[in-house]
Design an enzyme around this catalytic site. Sequence first.
Site, PDB file in Angstrom:
ATOM      1  N   GLY A  94       1.339  -1.643  -0.423  1.00 17.68           N
ATOM      2  CA  GLY A  94       0.055   0.182  -0.257  1.00 17.68           C
ATOM      3  C   GLY A  94       1.260   1.163   0.105  1.00 17.68           C
ATOM      4  N   ASN A  95       0.238   2.134   0.224  1.00 13.91           N
ATOM      5  CA  ASN A  95       1.389   3.556   0.217  1.00 13.91           C
ATOM      6  C   ASN A  95      -0.203   4.619   2.133  1.00 13.91           C
ATOM      7  OD1 ASN A  95      -0.549   5.257  -0.908  1.00 13.91           O
ATOM      8  ND2 ASN A  95      -0.355   3.339  -2.416  1.00 13.91           N
ATOM      9  N   TYR A  96       1.059   5.448   2.014  1.00 18.13           N
ATOM     10  CA  TYR A  96       0.630   7.070   2.820  1.00 18.13           C
ATOM     11  C   TYR A  96      -0.902   7.465   2.908  1.00 18.13           C
ATOM     12  CZ  TYR A  96       4.875   4.838   5.369  1.00 18.13           C
ATOM     13  OH  TYR A  96       5.842   4.585   5.763  1.00 18.13           O
TER      14      TYR A  96
END
Length: 398
Positions: free
Chosen positions: A208-210
């Site tokens: 995923g990412n932030y």
Amino acid sequence: MLQGKKIVLGITGSIAAYKAAVLARALIKKGAEVQIVITPAGKEFITPITLSALTSKPVVSEFFSQRDGTWHSHVDLGLWADAMLIAPATASTIGKMTHGVADNMLVTTYLSMKAPVFVAPAMDLDMFAHPSTRHNLDVLRSYGNHIIEPACGELASHLTGKGRMEEPEKIVEVLERFFEAGRELSGKKIMITAGPTYEKIDPVRFVGNYSSGKMGYALAEACAERGADVTLISGPVNLKTVHPAIRRIDVESAAQMYEAAMASYRDMDAGILCAAVADFTPETVAETKIKREKDDLVIRLKPTKDIAAALGQQKRKGQLLAGFALETNEEVAHAQEKLARKNFDFIVLNSLNDKGAGFRVDTNKITLIDRQGITPFPLKSKREVADDIIDKLVSLFI
Ligand code: C5P
């Protein structure tokens, strides 16, 4: 702009409550219908008789009338109003609104409110600067409430600083601007992508990412408030939408976002692609949880489809498409390359080198780039940035 608008004016226990009488009068003069809801502490500062005389309506304070047991319906008020304005809003009421402490008629009405909510804080400078107040206001912003920042000046304590409730005429202006803005995108359908995507590795893990989704959700609210019908295609985030004109489609992976966006965009007048879509996804998804082993684990990733580029290709005449570029180096050049490659009408550049810009924070610093030029903006709240972006979109529709 306020002619015929129904406004619930919430008054809480601050010395600035005396200004609420002026505020109610100003709203009525502009043609609004005002229903006052006041907390018990608010009544210590201003009498309901003054307020009911100004608004020609009984002031609501208790859940039941002590006299005859009539029930005051917070639900009906929530449905009746075109807007709720809480002015002055004390630190205590702001805290209760943040946490849903519905122990009085005002906070209960707030929780039932279907219409946009405006909050004008009023308190001493140290209370306003306290991390708990700042945090609570951030949470209210994330609920989609509009915070009318207090002004700087002399306070009731004779200290000077930020905390004075904004002047009534300025608050009226904020509401007028809000209702005026309501028309610019009316009849327009706008699709927005927001948040991260999760790319599954096995049943319990993902890449995923932030991205928090805050910018995309702020854009969705801003578009809806200006009258657009919004389709918000959202990756996994901890946010909720407020405006009833937002239809939310929840997705998880880049592939699901691609399907949803391709199916929606053809009926849209514009698309704003704010999502931080994964560029790679695991080639295979393990059916069972991958067990710890001594050897290194290698996960092969394959590229995802570029939603923006695909939409840019199928874009029809009259349709608009805007995207984002989050860059770390040679920012403008990279953004211009994306503008061309993805066939965007404009691109919103944010650089991770700018403090306060990018993921998770509530602020952003953007540069708008189109084929005509480059316009940098100062650091602002994501909500204000959303308005700048929507102003640009509106200018292209004309
Ligand atoms: O190429 P890059 O990912 O930096 O481009 C960013 C822009 O493209 C954003 O508007 C983002 O939402 C969009 N994008 C997309 N699909 C992808 C990758 C990016 O829509 N697979």
